[in-house]
Design an enzyme around this catalytic site. Structure first.
Site, PDB file in Angstrom:
ATOM      1  N   THR A 167       0.931  -1.117   0.000  1.00  0.00           N
ATOM      2  CA  THR A 167       0.000   0.000   0.000  1.00  0.00           C
ATOM      3  C   THR A 167       0.966   1.160   0.000  1.00  0.00           C
ATOM      4  OG1 THR A 167      -1.510  -1.194   1.441  1.00  0.00           O
ATOM      5  CG2 THR A 167      -1.812   1.157   1.334  1.00  0.00           C
ATOM      6  N   THR A 218      -0.608   0.382   6.487  1.00  0.00           N
ATOM      7  CA  THR A 218      -0.353  -0.615   5.452  1.00  0.00           C
ATOM      8  C   THR A 218      -0.265  -1.971   6.143  1.00  0.00           C
ATOM      9  OG1 THR A 218       1.308  -1.471   3.899  1.00  0.00           O
ATOM     10  CG2 THR A 218       2.116   0.000   5.616  1.00  0.00           C
ATOM     11  N   GLY A 219      -0.599  -3.023   5.403  1.00  0.00           N
ATOM     12  CA  GLY A 219      -0.553  -4.346   6.011  1.00  0.00           C
ATOM     13  C   GLY A 219      -1.794  -5.138   5.672  1.00  0.00           C
ATOM     14  N   HIS A 220      -2.145  -6.084   6.531  1.00  0.00           N
ATOM     15  CA  HIS A 220      -3.294  -6.939   6.249  1.00  0.00           C
ATOM     16  C   HIS A 220      -4.595  -6.169   6.476  1.00  0.00           C
ATOM     17  CE1 HIS A 220      -6.185 -10.316   7.072  1.00  0.00           C
ATOM     18  NE2 HIS A 220      -5.777 -10.528   5.838  1.00  0.00           N
TER      19      HIS A 220
END
Length: 317
Positions: A167, A218-220
């Protein structure tokens, strides 16, 4: 008057060796561009939009050109922008065939009474605003297509590929003391058609409030949504934590509570900032007081003067 500060990220997860240099160069370029906007008198909103646009145009990142593909092999993108002055925000989800979803998100914020437009409606709005359409293929890189194919194989485990979740995002405070955030993504590789993650959701993918500061995540995505990560960080800051402490506390909570990993960038309304992550890596860059800082690994921290960075920038890194 405040001194302008910008922080950007190019996604948390696992950054493959051969892509490290490009990721570093990309976040540095984005941070310098956003900072330049504020140096020339632009607002924090202008700065975060410019920084994110720069990363959408860079095929190293999972946003704009270079976005991952959904199960049908198409690019569907999400983006959000927020102005901390009055809590105005604009977002788009599942948009196709435009180069810069962040620009469209800003138009949603400024030209409509709404906050989030999706799919076909976002497409009609883009047309009405004269946003140029580009063929979907133009956004697809060889790498995204390769990965999509790999994930289609019967014995593949797309979860494995979600480790390098991209992202892109930016947060900033300008000389007026206004804060802003912007986040943009192509989402998860081989996601279901119509899947929307945290990015387009206010409070999850980003949040900005002049009383506190701004955060971009950002991430899961599904994990981030469960804990409303961006707003959670600002809540901790409201309780008196530093940006770094607030970020670590929120990321730790997300990990223990729902098993989710991610990364965040934060700036406070006093110009303090942080870039923190619970994944292996996250590309990030910051400019404050004409000093550029950047890194990818947990202990990595490079510093250059902005002048020096701009010189090497114009020489193509």
């Amino acid at each position: 008057r405040m001194k302008p500060v910008i922080v950007v990220h190019g996604g948390a997860g696992r950054i493959f060796k051969e892509r490290e240099e490009g990721s570093r160069a990309g976040v540095v370029r984005a941070a310098l561009r956003g900072y330049g906007v504020m140096k020339r008198g632009g607002s924090a909103v202008d700065a975060v939009e410019e920084a994110v646009r720069s990363m959408e145009d860079d095929p190293h990142f999972n946003a704009g050109c270079g976005s991952v593909l959904n199960e049908k092999g198409e690019v569907e993108m999400d983006a959000i922008i927020m102005d901390g002055k009055n809590l105005d925000s604009g977002a788009v989800s599942a948009v196709k065939c435009i180069a810069n979803p962040i620009k469209l998100a800003r138009l949603v914020m400024e030209k409509t009474k709404h906050m989030l437009l999706t799919d076909h409606g976002a497409h009609l709005f883009a047309q009405a605003m004269g946003v140029p359409e580009i063929p979907g293929e133009k956004l697809i890189t060889e790498r995204s297509r390769e990965r999509w194919k790999k994930n289609l194989e019967p014995d593949s485990n797309p979860e494995e590929f979600q480790k390098d979740l991209g992202t892109v995002g930016a947060v900033a405070i300008d000389s007026e003391g206004n804060v802003a955030c912007a986040t943009s993504t192509g989402g998860l590789s081989n996601k279901l058609v119509g899947r929307v993650g945290d990015t387009a959701c206010i409070g999850s993918g980003g949040y900005a409030d002049n009383h506190l500061g701004a955060a971009s995540t950002t991430g899961h995505g599904e994990s981030i949504m469960k804990v409303v990560l961006a707003r959670l960080i600002l809540y901790h800051m409201e309780q008196g934590m530093s940006p770094e402490m607030a970020a670590d506390t929120a990321l730790d909570y997300m990990k223990t509570r729902v098993g989710g990993l991610g990364g965040v960038i934060v700036v406070s309304n006093s110009g303090e900032w942080a870039a923190r992550f619970s994944t292996k890596q996250m590309s990030w860059a910051n400019v404050k007081d004409d000093q550029l800082h950047y890194g990818i690994y947990a202990e990595e921290w490079h510093t250059k003067s902005v002048d020096e960075a701009l010189t090497s920038e114009s020489e193509g890194f």
